[in-house]
Design a protein around this motif. Structure first.
Motif, mmCIF file in Angstrom:
data_model
loop_
_atom_site.group_PDB
_atom_site.id
_atom_site.type_symbol
_atom_site.label_atom_id
_atom_site.label_comp_id
_atom_site.label_asym_id
_atom_site.label_seq_id
_atom_site.Cartn_x
_atom_site.Cartn_y
_atom_site.Cartn_z
ATOM 1 N N VAL A 1 -80.367 -52.369 -91.208
ATOM 2 C CA VAL A 1 -78.771 -53.007 -91.165
ATOM 3 C C VAL A 1 -79.000 -53.965 -91.940
ATOM 4 C CG1 VAL A 1 -76.929 -53.495 -90.294
ATOM 5 C CG2 VAL A 1 -77.755 -51.941 -89.810
ATOM 6 N N LEU A 2 -80.065 -54.547 -91.778
ATOM 7 C CA LEU A 2 -80.502 -56.286 -91.815
ATOM 8 C C LEU A 2 -81.196 -56.463 -93.589
ATOM 9 C CD1 LEU A 2 -81.286 -58.238 -89.052
ATOM 10 C CD2 LEU A 2 -78.943 -58.507 -89.334
ATOM 11 N N ASN A 3 -81.768 -55.186 -93.341
ATOM 12 C CA ASN A 3 -82.442 -55.494 -95.069
ATOM 13 C C ASN A 3 -80.978 -55.525 -96.060
ATOM 14 O OD1 ASN A 3 -84.675 -56.122 -94.761
ATOM 15 N ND2 ASN A 3 -85.708 -53.802 -94.793
ATOM 16 N N THR A 4 -80.262 -54.447 -96.189
ATOM 17 C CA THR A 4 -78.784 -54.717 -96.582
ATOM 18 C C THR A 4 -77.698 -54.736 -96.176
ATOM 19 O OG1 THR A 4 -78.408 -52.147 -95.844
ATOM 20 C CG2 THR A 4 -79.563 -52.629 -97.645
ATOM 21 N N ILE A 5 -77.779 -55.447 -95.215
ATOM 22 C CA ILE A 5 -76.215 -56.303 -95.041
ATOM 23 C C ILE A 5 -75.655 -57.385 -96.069
ATOM 24 C CG2 ILE A 5 -76.717 -57.938 -93.616
ATOM 25 C CD1 ILE A 5 -74.210 -55.890 -92.724
ATOM 26 N N HIS A 6 -74.340 -57.292 -96.451
ATOM 27 C CA HIS A 6 -73.571 -58.003 -97.152
ATOM 28 C C HIS A 6 -72.375 -58.222 -97.312
ATOM 29 C CE1 HIS A 6 -71.306 -55.215 -99.105
ATOM 30 N NE2 HIS A 6 -72.677 -54.116 -99.011
ATOM 31 N N PRO A 7 -71.920 -58.688 -97.685
ATOM 32 C CA PRO A 7 -69.853 -59.332 -97.605
ATOM 33 C C PRO A 7 -69.112 -58.314 -98.147
ATOM 34 C CG PRO A 7 -70.717 -61.469 -97.769
ATOM 35 C CD PRO A 7 -72.425 -60.216 -98.093
ATOM 36 N N GLY A 8 -68.293 -57.494 -96.913
ATOM 37 C CA GLY A 8 -67.583 -56.774 -97.479
ATOM 38 C C GLY A 8 -68.053 -55.273 -97.157
ATOM 39 N N ALA A 9 -69.245 -55.089 -95.982
ATOM 40 C CA ALA A 9 -70.245 -54.410 -96.013
ATOM 41 C C ALA A 9 -69.068 -53.157 -95.418
ATOM 42 C CB ALA A 9 -70.821 -54.664 -95.714
ATOM 43 N N ILE A 10 -69.488 -52.024 -95.059
ATOM 44 C CA ILE A 10 -68.744 -50.927 -94.365
ATOM 45 C C ILE A 10 -70.035 -49.802 -93.665
ATOM 46 C CG2 ILE A 10 -67.768 -48.793 -94.646
ATOM 47 C CD1 ILE A 10 -66.274 -49.072 -95.740
ATOM 48 N N VAL A 11 -70.564 -50.456 -92.563
ATOM 49 C CA VAL A 11 -71.939 -50.278 -92.178
ATOM 50 C C VAL A 11 -71.521 -49.238 -90.801
ATOM 51 C CG1 VAL A 11 -73.529 -50.184 -90.472
ATOM 52 C CG2 VAL A 11 -72.708 -52.159 -91.379
ATOM 53 N N LEU A 12 -72.321 -47.595 -92.160
ATOM 54 C CA LEU A 12 -72.506 -46.681 -91.050
ATOM 55 C C LEU A 12 -73.591 -46.420 -90.119
ATOM 56 C CD1 LEU A 12 -72.018 -43.080 -90.923
ATOM 57 C CD2 LEU A 12 -74.100 -43.187 -92.284
ATOM 58 N N MET A 13 -73.003 -45.770 -88.940
ATOM 59 C CA MET A 13 -73.652 -45.304 -87.435
ATOM 60 C C MET A 13 -73.517 -44.550 -87.310
ATOM 61 S SD MET A 13 -74.235 -49.555 -86.218
ATOM 62 C CE MET A 13 -75.954 -49.351 -85.505
ATOM 63 N N HIS A 14 -73.728 -43.616 -86.093
ATOM 64 C CA HIS A 14 -73.158 -42.617 -85.843
ATOM 65 C C HIS A 14 -73.057 -42.773 -83.373
ATOM 66 C CE1 HIS A 14 -75.103 -41.151 -89.149
ATOM 67 N NE2 HIS A 14 -74.192 -40.411 -88.689
ATOM 68 N N SER A 15 -71.990 -42.643 -83.177
ATOM 69 C CA SER A 15 -71.409 -42.149 -81.845
ATOM 70 C C SER A 15 -72.259 -41.131 -81.133
ATOM 71 C CB SER A 15 -70.687 -42.936 -81.780
ATOM 72 O OG SER A 15 -69.154 -41.412 -82.170
ATOM 73 N N ALA A 16 -72.867 -40.360 -81.851
ATOM 74 C CA ALA A 16 -72.744 -38.914 -80.777
ATOM 75 C C ALA A 16 -73.458 -37.657 -82.531
ATOM 76 C CB ALA A 16 -71.532 -37.909 -81.407
ATOM 77 N N GLY A 17 -74.287 -36.447 -82.139
ATOM 78 C CA GLY A 17 -74.609 -36.314 -83.372
ATOM 79 C C GLY A 17 -75.194 -34.769 -82.187
ATOM 80 N N HIS A 18 -76.506 -34.388 -82.604
ATOM 81 C CA HIS A 18 -77.033 -33.186 -81.957
ATOM 82 C C HIS A 18 -77.348 -33.582 -80.997
ATOM 83 C CE1 HIS A 18 -79.619 -29.151 -81.926
ATOM 84 N NE2 HIS A 18 -78.636 -28.697 -82.664
ATOM 85 N N TRP A 19 -77.650 -32.225 -80.099
ATOM 86 C CA TRP A 19 -78.427 -32.692 -78.497
ATOM 87 C C TRP A 19 -80.120 -32.768 -78.360
ATOM 88 C CZ3 TRP A 19 -82.669 -29.641 -76.451
ATOM 89 C CH2 TRP A 19 -82.448 -29.018 -77.038
ATOM 90 N N THR A 20 -80.365 -32.636 -79.580
ATOM 91 C CA THR A 20 -81.617 -33.693 -79.994
ATOM 92 C C THR A 20 -81.703 -34.814 -80.734
ATOM 93 O OG1 THR A 20 -81.722 -31.932 -82.407
ATOM 94 C CG2 THR A 20 -82.264 -30.432 -80.859
ATOM 95 N N GLN A 21 -80.756 -35.433 -81.041
ATOM 96 C CA GLN A 21 -81.108 -36.430 -81.288
ATOM 97 C C GLN A 21 -80.613 -37.731 -80.055
ATOM 98 O OE1 GLN A 21 -77.530 -35.618 -84.176
ATOM 99 N NE2 GLN A 21 -78.559 -36.655 -85.784
ATOM 100 N N ASN A 22 -81.661 -38.527 -80.664
ATOM 101 C CA ASN A 22 -81.833 -39.739 -79.492
ATOM 102 C C ASN A 22 -81.344 -41.121 -80.177
ATOM 103 O OD1 ASN A 22 -81.561 -41.765 -77.457
ATOM 104 N ND2 ASN A 22 -84.033 -41.041 -77.506
#
Length: 247
Positions: free
Chosen positions: A190-211
């Motif tokens: 995140v910090l390597n590419t953050i910039h004003p006006g950014a939309i940051v992609l993250m996840h709040s759920a996933g496959h049961w194998t994902q942590n």
């Protein structure tokens, strides 16, 4: 002389390929052709000098990580945008309701999470409408925001979104958290590419194998750090206004 010149050219190309030349390409230097071509329908970032960031979370809701992420956002009074899957809204209606009641914005992320560029435009329409009904029945929210699974869209899809009254949302900063990364790796991404006006992609759920424990921890550290650096957190509709006005 000619051999020496060829040697240095080959050496430079090798250095580029292994990442030794230049800093990481910033999101400000990146191009987003669908946003450029369809500015009234698509957004990947806002072109602004204002230090604003929009956090976005895909693939929820679930009972494992979505509540923990909501707790962190509430702790710092940050509002985000959640792109929900219809099948999970159906399975976890109470969590979907909490997302909305906590003041976050809800977007459509299809019902089954297909890669839309491998299916027909009509299938995309079916996915959106089915999820739209699910979200509406559970939260009483009629969203006009859509994020394609994997970000996979083409011109035909965008034209269909426009006909349906949706705004397509991409991203300019990718946390890669779906890879079950550590919090330090996510923060670095995140910090390597953050910039004003950014939309940051993250996840709040996933496959049961994902942590996604790293996502929760990273958020708890990223939010106060970025606030100290002068950034303000906004929702996608707020970022849209910054980019396009009220249109």
């Amino acid at each position: 002389m000619r051999n020496n010149r060829s040697f240095f050219i080959l050496k430079f190309l090798l250095m580029v390929n292994i990442g030794l030349v230049c800093a990481p390409i910033s999101a400000q230097a990146s191009t987003y052709p669908l946003q450029a071509k369809y500015p009234n329908t698509m957004i990947y970032k806002a072109h602004t000098k204002q230090k604003v960031i929009a956090l976005s979370f895909d693939d929820g809701p679930d009972q494992r990580f979505t509540p923990l992420i909501l707790d962190v956002l509430n702790k710092y009074d940050v509002k985000a945008t959640f792109f929900l899957l219809g099948t999970r809204v159906h399975t976890y209606p109470d969590i979907a309701k909490r997302i909305y009641s906590d003041g976050h914005v809800i977007g459509n992320h299809t019902f089954w999470h297909p890669k839309l560029t491998k299916t027909s435009v009509q299938n995309m329409k079916w996915e959106l409408e089915k999820n739209e009904k699910e979200i509406l029945s559970v939260t009483n929210v009629k969203t006009n925001l859509f994020r394609a699974p994997y970000g996979a869209l083409n011109d035909q899809h965008v034209k269909q979104l426009e006909q349906m009254g949706y705004r397509g949302v991409g991203w300019s900063v990718d946390s890669d958290d779906w890879k079950s990364l550590s919090s330090d790796e996510i923060k670095k991404n995140v910090l390597n590419t953050i910039h004003p006006g950014a939309i940051v992609l993250m996840h709040s759920a996933g496959h049961w194998t994902q942590n996604l424990t790293g996502t929760v921890k990273a958020l708890n550290e990223l939010i106060p750090y970025l606030k100290e650096k002068g950034y303000t957190f906004v929702t996608i509709p707020e970022l849209w206004i910054i980019e396009n006005g009220n249109s």
